[in-house]
Design a protein around this motif. Structure first.
Motif, mmCIF file in Angstrom:
data_model
loop_
_atom_site.group_PDB
_atom_site.id
_atom_site.type_symbol
_atom_site.label_atom_id
_atom_site.label_comp_id
_atom_site.label_asym_id
_atom_site.label_seq_id
_atom_site.Cartn_x
_atom_site.Cartn_y
_atom_site.Cartn_z
ATOM 1 N N PHE A 8 -26.685 12.865 -11.961
ATOM 2 C CA PHE A 8 -27.701 13.641 -11.763
ATOM 3 C C PHE A 8 -28.997 12.757 -11.834
ATOM 4 N N ASN A 9 -29.212 12.035 -12.714
ATOM 5 C CA ASN A 9 -30.500 11.129 -12.531
ATOM 6 C C ASN A 9 -30.618 10.073 -11.616
ATOM 7 N N HIS A 10 -29.342 9.740 -10.949
ATOM 8 C CA HIS A 10 -29.347 8.528 -10.058
ATOM 9 C C HIS A 10 -28.837 8.793 -8.692
ATOM 10 N N ILE A 11 -28.640 10.199 -8.340
ATOM 11 C CA ILE A 11 -28.114 10.558 -7.267
ATOM 12 C C ILE A 11 -28.867 10.035 -5.860
ATOM 13 N N ASN A 12 -30.261 10.129 -6.275
ATOM 14 C CA ASN A 12 -31.077 9.498 -4.956
ATOM 15 C C ASN A 12 -30.841 7.869 -4.624
ATOM 16 N N GLY A 13 -30.227 7.464 -5.612
ATOM 17 C CA GLY A 13 -30.053 5.990 -5.394
ATOM 18 C C GLY A 13 -28.593 5.766 -4.777
ATOM 19 N N PHE A 14 -27.983 6.779 -4.637
ATOM 20 C CA PHE A 14 -26.564 6.829 -3.851
ATOM 21 C C PHE A 14 -26.833 6.413 -2.458
ATOM 22 N N LYS A 15 -26.494 5.277 -2.122
ATOM 23 C CA LYS A 15 -26.444 5.226 -0.694
ATOM 24 C C LYS A 15 -25.699 5.507 0.289
ATOM 25 N N GLY A 16 -24.535 6.233 0.038
ATOM 26 C CA GLY A 16 -23.288 6.260 0.789
ATOM 27 C C GLY A 16 -22.617 5.149 1.216
ATOM 28 N N GLU A 17 -22.844 3.818 0.563
ATOM 29 C CA GLU A 17 -21.873 2.842 1.052
ATOM 30 C C GLU A 17 -20.562 2.773 0.832
ATOM 31 N N SER A 18 -20.101 3.786 -0.302
ATOM 32 C CA SER A 18 -18.785 4.070 -0.652
ATOM 33 C C SER A 18 -18.678 5.448 -0.638
ATOM 34 N N LYS A 19 -17.605 5.961 -0.909
ATOM 35 C CA LYS A 19 -17.118 7.230 -1.075
ATOM 36 C C LYS A 19 -17.841 7.935 -2.185
ATOM 37 N N LEU A 20 -18.297 9.128 -2.543
ATOM 38 C CA LEU A 20 -18.816 9.830 -3.461
ATOM 39 C C LEU A 20 -17.972 9.640 -4.629
ATOM 40 N N TYR A 21 -16.492 9.788 -4.475
ATOM 41 C CA TYR A 21 -15.672 10.012 -5.714
ATOM 42 C C TYR A 21 -15.500 8.418 -6.253
ATOM 43 N N SER A 22 -15.644 7.459 -5.352
ATOM 44 C CA SER A 22 -15.468 6.224 -5.846
ATOM 45 C C SER A 22 -16.709 5.684 -6.717
ATOM 46 N N TRP A 23 -18.000 6.238 -6.232
ATOM 47 C CA TRP A 23 -19.154 6.104 -6.985
ATOM 48 C C TRP A 23 -19.081 6.872 -8.414
ATOM 49 N N LEU A 24 -18.548 8.145 -8.435
ATOM 50 C CA LEU A 24 -18.396 8.769 -9.695
ATOM 51 C C LEU A 24 -17.739 8.092 -10.514
ATOM 52 N N TYR A 25 -16.202 7.688 -9.859
ATOM 53 C CA TYR A 25 -15.312 7.044 -10.761
ATOM 54 C C TYR A 25 -15.964 5.726 -11.503
ATOM 55 N N ARG A 26 -16.819 4.858 -10.841
ATOM 56 C CA ARG A 26 -17.376 3.670 -11.167
ATOM 57 C C ARG A 26 -18.231 4.049 -12.517
#
Length: 184
Positions: free
Chosen positions: A62-80
């Protein structure tokens, strides 16, 4: 991995917009909470600890969603994020208790056997003991491949490593597990 009712790109867009953020975050949680819980649970082993780490994971998302650039899949980012939160939690816990990694693993296995939320039998406990003997990277790769049924390419994206290295780690992990289970 279950796909939200809206596409992943749309969900990310909604998460970044103030007017749709609350509803989109609810969709995100409902879509990913169970898979992330079990991923975390296989790392920390304890139900209550897994719940805490899962909550921390979603707070960080929630705090860092704006930093998600979409360079990976969302679930990959969540798993990381979930993986890093779980590993950080374990390091912090072992430091707080003043014990090393091996002692921490034994303590976690002991708690798992007493955990009312653990539905495994003696064989599952034995497998968890065997997994606990693996180095951290092999343990993560084994859990993601065996339990989460992720593809090597997905695991590589989550862990930021090569597919070839992952295949070698998985192969070594399986060999070590077989040896442990034969000898114990």
């Amino acid at each position: 991995m279950s796909i939200p009712l809206v596409g992943e790109e749309t969900l990310v867009h909604q998460l970044k917009q103030k007017d749709s953020q609350a509803r989109a975050f609810e969709v995100l949680i409902n879509t990913y909470k169970e898979r992330l819980y079990w991923h975390i649970r296989r790392i920390v082993l304890d139900h209550d600890d897994a719940d805490d780490v899962l909550q921390n994971t979603f707070i960080k998302v929630f705090n860092h969603i704006n930093g998600f650039k979409g360079e990976s899949k969302l679930y990959s980012w969540l798993y990381r994020i979930a993986t890093n939160e779980a590993l950080t939690f374990l390091k912090s816990k072992s430091k707080k208790l003043g014990i090393g990694n091996n002692e921490m693993q034994e303590k976690m296995i002991g708690r798992l056997e007493a955990d009312v939320y653990f539905e495994g039998d003696e064989i599952q406990i034995k497998l968890q003991r065997a997994i606990a003997t693996l180095p951290e990277r092999q343990k993560l790769v084994f859990n993601m491949k065996y339990y989460d049924e992720l593809k090597y390419s997905e695991i590589a994206e989550i862990l930021g490593t090569s597919v070839g290295g992952l295949k070698a780690s998985y192969h070594l992990a399986v060999k070590k597990l077989e040896e442990y289970l034969k000898g114990n």
